[in-house]
Design a protein around this motif. Structure first.
Motif, PDB file in Angstrom:
ATOM      1  N   PRO A 129      -6.244 -70.872  -9.898  1.00  0.00           N
ATOM      2  CA  PRO A 129      -5.944 -69.627  -9.175  1.00  0.00           C
ATOM      3  C   PRO A 129      -7.078 -68.614  -9.142  1.00  0.00           C
ATOM      4  N   ARG A 131     -10.451 -66.568  -8.278  1.00  0.00           N
ATOM      5  CA  ARG A 131     -11.128 -66.317  -6.998  1.00  0.00           C
ATOM      6  C   ARG A 131     -12.562 -65.828  -7.165  1.00  0.00           C
ATOM      7  N   GLN A 132     -12.994 -65.619  -8.398  1.00  0.00           N
ATOM      8  CA  GLN A 132     -14.361 -65.173  -8.633  1.00  0.00           C
ATOM      9  C   GLN A 132     -14.827 -65.708  -9.980  1.00  0.00           C
ATOM     10  N   THR A 153     -11.766 -78.431  -6.961  1.00  0.00           N
ATOM     11  CA  THR A 153     -11.947 -77.535  -5.818  1.00  0.00           C
ATOM     12  C   THR A 153     -10.984 -77.848  -4.679  1.00  0.00           C
ATOM     13  N   HIS A 156      -8.289 -74.873  -1.337  1.00  0.00           N
ATOM     14  CA  HIS A 156      -8.949 -73.620  -1.019  1.00  0.00           C
ATOM     15  C   HIS A 156      -9.920 -73.846   0.125  1.00  0.00           C
ATOM     16  N   ASP A 196     -17.748 -66.588   4.220  1.00  0.00           N
ATOM     17  CA  ASP A 196     -16.563 -66.162   3.476  1.00  0.00           C
ATOM     18  C   ASP A 196     -15.718 -67.313   2.940  1.00  0.00           C
ATOM     19  N   ASP A 198     -13.692 -69.417  -0.072  1.00  0.00           N
ATOM     20  CA  ASP A 198     -13.097 -69.099  -1.367  1.00  0.00           C
ATOM     21  C   ASP A 198     -13.964 -69.661  -2.493  1.00  0.00           C
ATOM     22  N   ILE A 199     -14.456 -70.871  -2.267  1.00  0.00           N
ATOM     23  CA  ILE A 199     -15.226 -71.565  -3.300  1.00  0.00           C
ATOM     24  C   ILE A 199     -16.511 -72.116  -2.698  1.00  0.00           C
ATOM     25  N   HIS A 222     -17.179 -64.517  -4.974  1.00  0.00           N
ATOM     26  CA  HIS A 222     -16.934 -65.926  -4.701  1.00  0.00           C
ATOM     27  C   HIS A 222     -16.763 -66.682  -6.019  1.00  0.00           C
ATOM     28  N   PHE A 223     -16.060 -67.801  -5.926  1.00  0.00           N
ATOM     29  CA  PHE A 223     -15.961 -68.694  -7.074  1.00  0.00           C
ATOM     30  C   PHE A 223     -16.935 -69.836  -6.836  1.00  0.00           C
TER      31      PHE A 223
END
Length: 324
Positions: A129, A131-132, A153, A156, A196, A198-199, A222-223
């Motif tokens: 879960p 996000r960074q 990964t 997402h 942009d 998520d990962i 970012h993750f």
């Protein structure tokens, strides 16, 4: 030549090899296989020096520059599954050497199947879960780093930069590094930050600029997943410092450093992990050593041998080869 290639790949897979090594000298072709435990000589008179030239051709190397180190790639269909092969070559006036690295692109492993240790699986699930942050997979070649990155990964918006793409996955965008065309890790990371995701998955952090861009991406919401060639978590920290990453910056963005080894377990494989979470990382950064209660890679390997998880002779050597 296609049949000869099929036969060689089949033999290498039968011997559970990760790499095929070639030496062309005195008009003879010598072949060795890198297996999990050692180098295996292939005593043969089937594959001749012309086969080595064929490998250069299908890998799209520049045959007009025979003395320039080169690398290329090709794919081969084996039992209805695609095997991605990376071929690299070195040459001088007397000897040619080459290596095929076989990368199985059949499927990616599921998150819950990564480890036989429940605590490892539970930790991996806590990452889903987020996000960074920044997660670094650590280990030598053929230790399962890419497999681990891909398994963590899912579900997402993910974009990866890889060289090469080792595990094909249609669930996210994978970009192949092409340095000859100017699409390097440096350029790729700059482009990714504009889309942009998520990962962001960076196949490998190799130089100072890439390391700083990985940190920048982590700091901008970012993750990020990446991998580094190092022995264990402590050596990873030293490598990052050599690449210009300060301990302060690493402490502020790094979610985990996960060191690993891949071993045989009968007919299957098992990954052994040393998981350095944020609390442990902070301790190591401050004291330069692991906490006494921390399960180092050496301890986990020894535990795996004692519980019968691992039957790999290399594991017994590795269990004695790490500092605590």
């Amino acid at each position: 030549m296609d049949d000869l290639l099929q036969d060689l790949i089949a033999y290498a897979i039968e011997k559970k090899a990760s790499d095929i090594h070639f030496v062309v000298q005195n008009q003879k072709l010598q072949i060795k296989l890198r297996t999990q435990n050692d180098m295996l000589d292939v005593y043969q008179d089937i594959w001749q020096p012309a086969f080595f030239e064929y490998l250069k051709f299908i890998s799209r190397m520049d045959l007009t520059s025979p003395y320039v180190p080169q690398s290329g790639q090709f794919k081969i269909l084996f039992h209805n599954h695609e095997i991605f092969c990376r071929f690299s070559m070195l040459n001088n006036h007397n000897v040619q050497t080459g290596v095929i690295r076989m990368l199985n692109t059949m499927h990616a492993i599921e998150l819950n199947a990564l480890s036989l240790w429940k605590e490892d699986t539970n930790f991996f699930n806590t990452l889903v879960p987020l996000r960074q942050g920044l997660v670094i997979s650590v280990g030598p070649t053929n230790s399962g780093k890419t497999t681990t990155l891909h398994a963590k990964t899912k579900k997402h918006k993910v974009v990866s930069l890889e060289d090469p793409i080792e595990i094909e996955d249609d669930s996210y965008l994978q970009l192949q590094i092409n340095e000859s065309m100017g699409f390097t890790y440096d350029v790729g990371i700059e482009q990714l930050l504009r889309h942009d995701p998520d990962i962001i998955c960076i196949g490998e952090t190799r130089n100072s600029y890439t390391a700083k861009m990985v940190l920048r991406a982590s700091l901008t919401g970012h993750f990020v997943f990446t991998s580094i060639h190092a022995k264990d978590g402590k050596e990873c920290i030293r490598r990052l410092e050599d690449l210009g990453v300060s301990k302060k910056d690493l402490a502020s963005v790094c979610t985990a450093i996960i060191s690993q080894r891949l071993y045989s377990r009968g007919d299957s494989k098992v990954c052994v992990y040393e998981i350095m979470d944020q609390k442990t990382l902070q301790y190591v950064l401050e004291h330069g050593r692991y906490p006494k209660e921390f399960k180092t890679l050496s301890k986990k390997i020894t535990e795996g041998i004692e519980k019968g998880y691992i039957v790999d002779a290399q594991a017994k050597y590795d269990s004695l080869g790490f500092s605590g």
